[in-house]
Design a protein around this motif. Structure first.
Motif, PDB file in Angstrom:
ATOM      1  N   PHE A 103       0.803  -1.222   0.000  1.00 57.01           N
ATOM      2  CA  PHE A 103       0.000   0.000   0.000  1.00 57.01           C
ATOM      3  C   PHE A 103       0.839   1.276   0.000  1.00 57.01           C
ATOM      4  O   PHE A 103       0.377   2.299  -0.490  1.00 57.01           O
ATOM      5  N   LEU A 104       2.040   1.218   0.545  1.00 50.05           N
ATOM      6  CA  LEU A 104       2.917   2.387   0.527  1.00 50.05           C
ATOM      7  C   LEU A 104       4.047   2.255  -0.481  1.00 50.05           C
ATOM      8  O   LEU A 104       4.620   3.268  -0.900  1.00 50.05           O
ATOM      9  N   GLY A 105       4.370   1.007  -0.872  1.00 51.26           N
ATOM     10  CA  GLY A 105       5.436   0.797  -1.833  1.00 51.26           C
ATOM     11  C   GLY A 105       5.214   1.479  -3.169  1.00 51.26           C
ATOM     12  O   GLY A 105       6.144   2.100  -3.717  1.00 51.26           O
ATOM     13  N   PRO A 106       3.993   1.428  -3.749  1.00 53.95           N
ATOM     14  CA  PRO A 106       3.778   2.110  -5.038  1.00 53.95           C
ATOM     15  C   PRO A 106       3.995   3.613  -4.995  1.00 53.95           C
ATOM     16  O   PRO A 106       4.201   4.235  -6.044  1.00 53.95           O
ATOM     17  N   LEU A 107       3.949   4.211  -3.797  1.00 50.35           N
ATOM     18  CA  LEU A 107       4.212   5.642  -3.698  1.00 50.35           C
ATOM     19  C   LEU A 107       5.696   5.955  -3.841  1.00 50.35           C
ATOM     20  O   LEU A 107       6.065   7.096  -4.155  1.00 50.35           O
ATOM     21  N   VAL A 108       6.533   4.938  -3.604  1.00 44.33           N
ATOM     22  CA  VAL A 108       7.982   5.124  -3.679  1.00 44.33           C
ATOM     23  C   VAL A 108       8.544   4.543  -4.966  1.00 44.33           C
ATOM     24  O   VAL A 108       9.379   5.162  -5.637  1.00 44.33           O
ATOM     25  N   TYR A 109       8.086   3.347  -5.313  1.00 43.34           N
ATOM     26  CA  TYR A 109       8.610   2.661  -6.506  1.00 43.34           C
ATOM     27  C   TYR A 109       7.552   2.709  -7.599  1.00 43.34           C
ATOM     28  O   TYR A 109       6.446   2.180  -7.444  1.00 43.34           O
ATOM     29  N   HIS A 110       7.874   3.343  -8.695  1.00 37.37           N
ATOM     30  CA  HIS A 110       6.927   3.513  -9.807  1.00 37.37           C
ATOM     31  C   HIS A 110       7.376   2.619 -10.968  1.00 37.37           C
ATOM     32  O   HIS A 110       8.123   3.048 -11.847  1.00 37.37           O
ATOM     33  N   GLY A 111       6.925   1.393 -10.958  1.00 42.59           N
ATOM     34  CA  GLY A 111       7.248   0.472 -12.032  1.00 42.59           C
ATOM     35  C   GLY A 111       6.104   0.335 -13.024  1.00 42.59           C
ATOM     36  O   GLY A 111       4.943   0.652 -12.722  1.00 42.59           O
ATOM     37  N   ASN A 112       6.427  -0.131 -14.193  1.00 40.45           N
ATOM     38  CA  ASN A 112       5.416  -0.342 -15.225  1.00 40.45           C
ATOM     39  C   ASN A 112       4.553  -1.542 -14.861  1.00 40.45           C
ATOM     40  O   ASN A 112       5.039  -2.668 -14.740  1.00 40.45           O
ATOM     41  N   THR A 113       3.252  -1.313 -14.696  1.00 37.02           N
ATOM     42  CA  THR A 113       2.352  -2.392 -14.310  1.00 37.02           C
ATOM     43  C   THR A 113       1.219  -2.618 -15.312  1.00 37.02           C
ATOM     44  O   THR A 113       0.366  -3.474 -15.072  1.00 37.02           O
ATOM     45  N   SER A 114       1.198  -1.863 -16.399  1.00 33.86           N
ATOM     46  CA  SER A 114       0.063  -1.996 -17.318  1.00 33.86           C
ATOM     47  C   SER A 114       0.440  -1.954 -18.792  1.00 33.86           C
ATOM     48  O   SER A 114      -0.304  -2.480 -19.629  1.00 33.86           O
ATOM     49  N   HIS A 115       1.560  -1.355 -19.143  1.00 35.01           N
ATOM     50  CA  HIS A 115       1.916  -1.175 -20.552  1.00 35.01           C
ATOM     51  C   HIS A 115       2.850  -2.286 -21.022  1.00 35.01           C
ATOM     52  O   HIS A 115       3.745  -2.731 -20.292  1.00 35.01           O
ATOM     53  N   VAL A 116       2.631  -2.721 -22.260  1.00 34.89           N
ATOM     54  CA  VAL A 116       3.487  -3.745 -22.865  1.00 34.89           C
ATOM     55  C   VAL A 116       4.784  -3.095 -23.342  1.00 34.89           C
ATOM     56  O   VAL A 116       4.767  -2.086 -24.060  1.00 34.89           O
ATOM     57  N   GLN A 117       5.907  -3.679 -22.934  1.00 38.38           N
ATOM     58  CA  GLN A 117       7.233  -3.199 -23.335  1.00 38.38           C
ATOM     59  C   GLN A 117       7.944  -4.346 -24.045  1.00 38.38           C
ATOM     60  O   GLN A 117       8.498  -5.240 -23.416  1.00 38.38           O
ATOM     61  N   MET A 118       7.910  -4.331 -25.349  1.00 36.17           N
ATOM     62  CA  MET A 118       8.465  -5.436 -26.125  1.00 36.17           C
ATOM     63  C   MET A 118       9.979  -5.566 -25.957  1.00 36.17           C
ATOM     64  O   MET A 118      10.524  -6.663 -26.093  1.00 36.17           O
ATOM     65  N   ASP A 119      10.658  -4.459 -25.684  1.00 31.02           N
ATOM     66  CA  ASP A 119      12.108  -4.531 -25.532  1.00 31.02           C
ATOM     67  C   ASP A 119      12.536  -4.941 -24.131  1.00 31.02           C
ATOM     68  O   ASP A 119      13.740  -5.033 -23.854  1.00 31.02           O
ATOM     69  N   GLU A 120      11.586  -5.202 -23.218  1.00 29.38           N
ATOM     70  CA  GLU A 120      11.923  -5.598 -21.841  1.00 29.38           C
ATOM     71  C   GLU A 120      11.208  -6.886 -21.438  1.00 29.38           C
ATOM     72  O   GLU A 120      10.881  -7.086 -20.279  1.00 29.38           O
ATOM     73  N   ILE A 121      10.990  -7.761 -22.385  1.00 27.53           N
ATOM     74  CA  ILE A 121      10.264  -9.004 -22.121  1.00 27.53           C
ATOM     75  C   ILE A 121      11.151  -9.983 -21.352  1.00 27.53           C
ATOM     76  O   ILE A 121      12.311 -10.197 -21.726  1.00 27.53           O
ATOM     77  N   THR A 122      10.605 -10.551 -20.270  1.00 28.79           N
ATOM     78  CA  THR A 122      11.249 -11.608 -19.451  1.00 28.79           C
ATOM     79  C   THR A 122      12.689 -11.257 -19.095  1.00 28.79           C
ATOM     80  O   THR A 122      13.596 -12.089 -19.216  1.00 28.79           O
ATOM     81  N   LEU A 123      12.886 -10.040 -18.636  1.00 30.15           N
ATOM     82  CA  LEU A 123      14.216  -9.668 -18.157  1.00 30.15           C
ATOM     83  C   LEU A 123      14.443 -10.237 -16.772  1.00 30.15           C
ATOM     84  O   LEU A 123      13.544 -10.247 -15.923  1.00 30.15           O
ATOM     85  N   ALA A 124      15.648 -10.714 -16.505  1.00 34.34           N
ATOM     86  CA  ALA A 124      16.001 -11.222 -15.183  1.00 34.34           C
ATOM     87  C   ALA A 124      16.127 -10.063 -14.199  1.00 34.34           C
ATOM     88  O   ALA A 124      16.286  -8.900 -14.601  1.00 34.34           O
ATOM     89  N   PRO A 125      16.035 -10.334 -12.905  1.00 39.47           N
ATOM     90  CA  PRO A 125      16.179  -9.258 -11.921  1.00 39.47           C
ATOM     91  C   PRO A 125      17.495  -8.512 -12.082  1.00 39.47           C
ATOM     92  O   PRO A 125      18.551  -9.099 -12.299  1.00 39.47           O
ATOM     93  N   GLY A 126      17.394  -7.195 -11.990  1.00 42.34           N
ATOM     94  CA  GLY A 126      18.565  -6.342 -12.148  1.00 42.34           C
ATOM     95  C   GLY A 126      18.321  -5.000 -11.506  1.00 42.34           C
ATOM     96  O   GLY A 126      17.295  -4.778 -10.843  1.00 42.34           O
ATOM     97  N   PRO A 127      19.246  -4.063 -11.672  1.00 45.03           N
ATOM     98  CA  PRO A 127      19.100  -2.740 -11.047  1.00 45.03           C
ATOM     99  C   PRO A 127      17.836  -2.002 -11.480  1.00 45.03           C
ATOM    100  O   PRO A 127      17.184  -1.341 -10.664  1.00 45.03           O
ATOM    101  N   SER A 128      17.489  -2.068 -12.758  1.00 42.08           N
ATOM    102  CA  SER A 128      16.307  -1.344 -13.235  1.00 42.08           C
ATOM    103  C   SER A 128      15.002  -2.053 -12.888  1.00 42.08           C
ATOM    104  O   SER A 128      13.958  -1.413 -12.753  1.00 42.08           O
ATOM    105  N   HIS A 129      15.065  -3.379 -12.749  1.00 43.27           N
ATOM    106  CA  HIS A 129      13.879  -4.176 -12.394  1.00 43.27           C
ATOM    107  C   HIS A 129      14.297  -5.176 -11.300  1.00 43.27           C
ATOM    108  O   HIS A 129      14.799  -6.258 -11.602  1.00 43.27           O
TER     109      HIS A 129
END
Length: 311
Positions: free
Chosen positions: A62-88
């Motif tokens: 409930f408070l995490g989305p206020l701090v971390y703004h990640g993509n949760t709805s848009h399709v990103q073809m260049d970021e499909i099935t990326l392993a955990p990393g600094p950006s994700h």
């Protein structure tokens, strides 16, 4: 005689009472029931850790989305099935959606439905059981035989039927899970009511003209609150599990409003490709929430047990 008068205590002196002189007065003020119950709860280390886990997930979702703004709805073809990393931190799924942001959003739905349906089921079961136990007679018999008939229906089939016929919205899931989860508390509340309604203070209230609704809401239900609180924590765990099962078999909320069960079902289809970050975060979250609620329920049961409270 003058010496005796001189040694007698004056009015302003701290004159010990008769109880203090005989050693009958308690040395300290008795602790409240809440404090004694809290001490029993804190003695259970697993329950304390479980409570911390539950608080962590509430803050994360409930408070995490206020701090971390990640993509949760848009399709990103260049970021499909990326392993955990600094950006994700938890990677991405097959649509390029950020798994951490999706986990927090799905956690909101799971916790909201779990808590709301658990509380609603407890309220229904508490009222039904109190009325049945207080009225008694053939009304009590009919009400409890109805509960026996409902308990004979397999829970999973009832959930599947109701979810598939009534719709797949958040409100519908709260009502469906609550209406299939209140039977056990009814039996417990009825048993407590049968014991409480013969107490002297209930008989005195009845002789003074107190009506049945007042007796139930002012004298019976407050004395069954311990059983209700314990059952509510267990109902929340069962509600989260029931929602996850429905989502896993394809009867959960419709995308993009997935819960943890929907995330786990989506990730399990990619198990052979070793996309572990799509499976373990929602799966571990479901398990931790269920285990935490059960540990908290066990500790609350001990906390409300007066025999375990240190005076």
């Amino acid at each position: 005689m003058d010496e005796i008068i001189a040694e007698s205590p004056e009015v302003g002196d701290n004159v010990p009472s008769a109880e203090q002189m005989l050693g009958l007065e308690p040395t300290e003020k008795p602790r409240s029931m809440f404090r004694r119950g809290l001490e029993v709860f804190l003695e259970n280390r697993l329950a304390v850790v479980a409570f911390g886990v539950l608080v962590f997930y509430v803050l994360l979702c409930f408070l995490g989305p206020l701090v971390y703004h990640g993509n949760t709805s848009h399709v990103q073809m260049d970021e499909i099935t990326l392993a955990p990393g600094p950006s994700h931190p938890l990677g991405t799924d097959q649509n390029g959606v950020d798994e951490l942001g999706k986990l927090m959003k799905a956690g909101q739905i799971s916790l909201e439905i779990g808590i709301a349906s658990g509380v609603l089921a407890s309220v229904i079961g508490m009222l039904y059981g109190a009325i049945a136990g207080y009225v008694g007679g053939w009304i009590d018999a009919v009400m409890m035989r109805t509960i026996d008939a409902l308990l004979s229906i397999p829970l999973i089939f009832a959930l599947i039927y109701l979810a598939s016929t009534l719709g797949r919205t958040k409100t519908v899931f709260i009502m469906v899970i609550a209406l299939t989860s209140w039977f056990s508390l009814t039996r417990l509340t009825r048993g407590d009511t049968l014991t409480i309604k013969v107490r002297d203070y209930v008989a005195a209230c009845r002789m003074m003209g107190g009506r049945s609704p007042r007796i139930i809401f002012r004298h019976i239900l407050p004395n069954t609150i311990g059983t209700t609180i314990v059952n509510t924590s267990l109902s929340i765990a069962n509600s989260v599990f029931a929602l996850s099962v429905l989502s896993y078999i394809g009867l959960g909320l419709q995308a993009p409003n997935d819960d943890w069960g929907g995330m786990f079902a989506n990730g399990s289809s990619y198990l052979d490709q070793n996309y572990w970050w799509m499976i373990y975060p929602p799966g571990v979250s479901i398990v931790l929430i269920i285990i935490s609620c059960n540990f908290i329920g066990d500790a609350l049961r001990d906390a409300f047990e007066t025999r375990l409270q240190k005076r």
